[in-house]
Design a protein around this motif. Structure first.
Motif, PDB file in Angstrom:
ATOM      1  N   ARG A 115       6.399  20.570  -0.755  1.00 36.90           N
ATOM      2  CA  ARG A 115       6.114  20.708   0.675  1.00 36.90           C
ATOM      3  C   ARG A 115       6.438  22.205   1.242  1.00 36.90           C
ATOM      4  N   PHE A 116       6.735  23.137   0.427  1.00 35.08           N
ATOM      5  CA  PHE A 116       7.172  24.568   1.137  1.00 35.08           C
ATOM      6  C   PHE A 116       6.643  25.621   0.065  1.00 35.08           C
ATOM      7  N   GLU A 117       6.301  26.616   0.767  1.00 30.77           N
ATOM      8  CA  GLU A 117       5.667  27.938   0.300  1.00 30.77           C
ATOM      9  C   GLU A 117       6.334  29.257   0.647  1.00 30.77           C
ATOM     10  N   LEU A 118       6.294  30.214   0.067  1.00 28.06           N
ATOM     11  CA  LEU A 118       6.822  31.571   0.245  1.00 28.06           C
ATOM     12  C   LEU A 118       5.683  32.397  -0.072  1.00 28.06           C
ATOM     13  N   ILE A 119       5.200  33.236   0.833  1.00 30.64           N
ATOM     14  CA  ILE A 119       4.030  34.025   0.649  1.00 30.64           C
ATOM     15  C   ILE A 119       4.007  35.308   1.194  1.00 30.64           C
ATOM     16  N   LEU A 120       3.840  36.324   0.511  1.00 33.92           N
ATOM     17  CA  LEU A 120       3.535  37.652   1.095  1.00 33.92           C
ATOM     18  C   LEU A 120       2.303  37.965   1.652  1.00 33.92           C
ATOM     19  N   GLN A 121       2.094  37.977   2.708  1.00 32.79           N
ATOM     20  CA  GLN A 121       0.723  37.769   3.309  1.00 32.79           C
ATOM     21  C   GLN A 121       0.042  39.235   3.260  1.00 32.79           C
ATOM     22  N   GLN A 153       5.906  25.405   5.873  1.00 33.45           N
ATOM     23  CA  GLN A 153       5.890  24.009   5.579  1.00 33.45           C
ATOM     24  C   GLN A 153       4.399  23.565   5.105  1.00 33.45           C
ATOM     25  N   LYS A 154       4.105  23.010   3.895  1.00 33.62           N
ATOM     26  CA  LYS A 154       2.709  22.718   3.849  1.00 33.62           C
ATOM     27  C   LYS A 154       2.592  21.035   3.989  1.00 33.62           C
ATOM     28  N   ALA A 155       0.885  20.952   4.378  1.00 40.94           N
ATOM     29  CA  ALA A 155       0.561  19.605   4.356  1.00 40.94           C
ATOM     30  C   ALA A 155       0.059  19.020   3.064  1.00 40.94           C
ATOM     31  N   ARG A 156       0.685  17.810   2.685  1.00 47.27           N
ATOM     32  CA  ARG A 156       0.432  17.306   1.401  1.00 47.27           C
ATOM     33  C   ARG A 156      -0.666  16.147   1.825  1.00 47.27           C
ATOM     34  N   PRO A 157      -1.560  15.845   1.092  1.00 48.51           N
ATOM     35  CA  PRO A 157      -1.647  16.285  -0.410  1.00 48.51           C
ATOM     36  C   PRO A 157      -2.802  17.639  -0.327  1.00 48.51           C
ATOM     37  N   MET A 158      -3.197  18.041   0.802  1.00 47.73           N
ATOM     38  CA  MET A 158      -4.313  18.999   0.698  1.00 47.73           C
ATOM     39  C   MET A 158      -3.657  20.649   0.508  1.00 47.73           C
ATOM     40  N   GLY A 159      -2.498  20.696   1.040  1.00 44.69           N
ATOM     41  CA  GLY A 159      -1.874  21.984   0.917  1.00 44.69           C
ATOM     42  C   GLY A 159      -1.995  22.755   1.995  1.00 44.69           C
ATOM     43  N   PHE A 171      12.917  24.886  11.806  1.00 40.73           N
ATOM     44  CA  PHE A 171      11.697  24.826  12.224  1.00 40.73           C
ATOM     45  C   PHE A 171      11.293  24.650  13.607  1.00 40.73           C
ATOM     46  N   GLY A 172      12.205  24.751  14.655  1.00 38.51           N
ATOM     47  CA  GLY A 172      11.873  25.323  16.054  1.00 38.51           C
ATOM     48  C   GLY A 172      11.129  24.194  16.679  1.00 38.51           C
ATOM     49  N   GLY A 173       9.965  24.755  17.135  1.00 41.68           N
ATOM     50  CA  GLY A 173       9.317  23.931  17.892  1.00 41.68           C
ATOM     51  C   GLY A 173       7.956  23.440  17.331  1.00 41.68           C
ATOM     52  N   SER A 174       8.039  23.673  15.940  1.00 39.52           N
ATOM     53  CA  SER A 174       6.495  23.132  15.288  1.00 39.52           C
ATOM     54  C   SER A 174       6.449  21.618  15.348  1.00 39.52           C
ATOM     55  N   VAL A 175       5.229  21.334  15.964  1.00 35.44           N
ATOM     56  CA  VAL A 175       5.036  20.131  16.211  1.00 35.44           C
ATOM     57  C   VAL A 175       4.166  19.390  15.049  1.00 35.44           C
ATOM     58  N   LEU A 176       3.870  20.130  14.095  1.00 35.13           N
ATOM     59  CA  LEU A 176       3.157  19.604  12.689  1.00 35.13           C
ATOM     60  C   LEU A 176       4.107  19.100  11.504  1.00 35.13           C
ATOM     61  N   GLY A 177       4.072  17.989  11.138  1.00 35.30           N
ATOM     62  CA  GLY A 177       4.951  17.980   9.497  1.00 35.30           C
ATOM     63  C   GLY A 177       6.092  17.140  10.163  1.00 35.30           C
ATOM     64  N   SER A 178       6.992  16.832   9.227  1.00 35.78           N
ATOM     65  CA  SER A 178       8.052  16.213   9.298  1.00 35.78           C
ATOM     66  C   SER A 178       9.429  16.957   9.525  1.00 35.78           C
ATOM     67  N   GLY A 179       9.360  18.246   9.083  1.00 37.40           N
ATOM     68  CA  GLY A 179      10.666  19.092   8.981  1.00 37.40           C
ATOM     69  C   GLY A 179      11.306  19.069   7.549  1.00 37.40           C
ATOM     70  N   VAL A 180      12.334  19.259   7.278  1.00 33.41           N
ATOM     71  CA  VAL A 180      12.955  19.457   5.784  1.00 33.41           C
ATOM     72  C   VAL A 180      13.089  18.036   5.435  1.00 33.41           C
ATOM     73  N   CYS A 181      13.387  17.091   6.505  1.00 38.33           N
ATOM     74  CA  CYS A 181      13.564  15.722   5.940  1.00 38.33           C
ATOM     75  C   CYS A 181      12.421  14.725   6.415  1.00 38.33           C
ATOM     76  N   GLY A 182      12.086  13.659   5.888  1.00 30.87           N
ATOM     77  CA  GLY A 182      10.955  13.032   6.033  1.00 30.87           C
ATOM     78  C   GLY A 182      11.015  12.253   7.514  1.00 30.87           C
TER      79      GLY A 182
END
Length: 446
Positions: free
Chosen positions: A175-181, A190-196, A290-301
């Motif tokens: 559910r997580f990714e590090l990227i050098l943009q 944080q990633k959306a599963r299953p689409m990514g 995760f601050g104010g991110s409204v999408l996803g569950s955070g680190v826990c489900g």
């Protein structure tokens, strides 16, 4: 001045150390099977191996630290999916590295990136597995497509990324990714599963000119800025244990934290514990990252909340009246242990307290200058209310499912709506009845 000179010299020598590696050629037509006595190809020093790593009664095509017994995998093939006994990896006559099932079906392959085919392969002492041409030019390298880990001498170039595994023991994409943009910013998502797809980032270097993430041969990890490689942002402290005495790795763990680990090569008379130790990590508190991110569950489900344990690792907890969806994966969220409330009545429900806990992205109502009793009763009467959080005389109503839960010192307490014991008992009886109705009677290498 001397220290500056040594640093500049190390930068000049870095490509040399990366490429001047001894190796044993793996020729065309060579193969490995999980059934082989030693189903792997080792580097000349024996530090790294490429091949089939046993996981219970199946195998993972991987690269690992050969001399470490636990948590030694640094790279996986085939999307982190395991293969069954009898599978085979082969460097085919046309230079393709091919993974096949026991019945011969190809399920994964890599080959030269250009028209000049590979004529050999090798496991290098750096931990890099490569395909090479007759001119010894590298045509494909595992270092160029890391999975969740990088090791000394490895570089992450623009658009390069690390992808966390799903759980501690499941190496498929998590559910997580590090990227050098491309814009030069190093970001954790944080990633959306299953689409990514990526949700909002939860940590970054806030840079616009990051050019490479470098894990150098001295064990330092830093983001190089610009093209000159003279400015950098360090991800490690100025003092590091030497790679001549310690193994190093940096892993984006399944909980979304990038951690730098070290492991002593020798016990040195009991001075160092023979296990992986964490040197540094980012972010500093994954529960609050995760601050104010409204999408996803955070680190826990969903419907759970995060709290750091004594080792500063996230621990996922269910609120009162909830149980884990999967007791073997506490990061997967929690479910209600009672039947949902029927709108128009609060009979059979009560409010339970948890101190200093909040789900900041689940708000749907806010009321100021109210009492706890008012907040409690308002949530209890509202069939859309899963919980209420009190802080500084303000009442926030929370909708279902609860997301991004965490311990929060700014919240006085959370009030969780749960079914009274009789309602919970009825729900369990209904579940048992469904199970009875659906019951069908029955007619590694070492």
């Amino acid at each position: 001045m001397a220290s500056v000179f040594l640093y500049l010299l190390s930068l000049l020598l870095f490509p040399l150390f990366s490429s001047a590696q001894t190796y044993r050629n793996i020729t065309l037509g060579t193969s490995l099977s999980t059934n082989d006595r030693n189903p792997y190809w080792a580097s000349p020093s024996g530090e790294f191996s490429f091949g089939f790593y046993p996981i219970q009664d199946v195998f993972m095509l991987a690269i690992w630290y050969e001399k470490i017994a636990v948590e030694s995998i640094i790279w996986t093939a085939n999307g982190g999916n395991t293969v069954e006994s009898g599978s085979k990896i082969e460097l085919t006559s046309d230079g393709v590295l091919s993974l096949s099932t026991p019945n011969g079906t190809q399920i994964w392959k890599v080959e030269s990136m250009d028209s000049i085919g590979a004529t050999s392969a090798a496991m290098l002492d750096t931990g890099n597995f490569v395909l090479s041409s007759d001119e010894s030019a590298i045509k494909w390298a595992s270092f160029d497509i890391p999975t969740d880990t990088i090791v000394p001498t490895q570089i992450l170039n623009p658009l390069g990324k690390l992808s966390a595994r799903l759980t501690q023991n499941d190496y498929s994409q998590g559910r997580f990714e590090l990227i050098l943009q491309g814009d030069g910013n190093l970001v954790l998502y944080q990633k959306a599963r299953p689409m990514g797809d990526n949700y909002d980032g939860y940590w970054d270097t806030a840079t616009t000119n990051g050019s490479q993430l470098i894990f150098n041969q001295s064990g330092y990890i830093y983001l190089s800025l610009g093209s000159s490689n003279t400015s950098r942002i360090s991800l490690t402290t100025t003092t590091q244990v030497s790679p001549t005495q310690f193994y190093h790795r940096a892993t984006l763990d399944f909980d979304g934290v990038l951690r730098h680990y070290t492991y002593p090569k020798n016990s040195t008379g009991g001075r160092w514990r023979q296990s992986w130790s964490v040197s540094e990590y980012v972010p500093s508190n994954i529960c609050t990252a995760f601050g104010g991110s409204v999408l996803g569950s955070g680190v826990c489900g969903f419907n759970s909340y995060c709290k750091l344990d004594d080792n500063q690792r996230p621990q996922c907890n269910c609120p009162p009246g909830y149980t884990y969806l999967d007791s073997n994966n506490t990061f997967n969220g929690c479910k209600q242990d009672f039947l949902p409330q029927t709108c128009g009545t609060s009979d059979g429900f009560e409010m339970r307290e948890i101190l200093t806990t909040n789900w900041p992205t689940s708000d749907y109502g806010r009321f100021t200058s109210v009492t706890e009793d008012w907040c409690r009763q308002t949530c209890l009467d509202d069939c859309f209310c899963a919980a209420a959080v009190l802080g500084g005389g303000t009442c926030w109503l929370k909708k279902f499912p609860l997301s991004n839960g965490k311990t929060d010192a700014t919240a006085d307490k959370a009030l969780i709506k749960v079914g009274k014991p009789q309602l919970v008992l009825n729900n369990r009886n209904n579940s048992c009845k469904k199970d009875r109705d659906n019951l069908i009677l029955p007619g590694r290498f070492s």
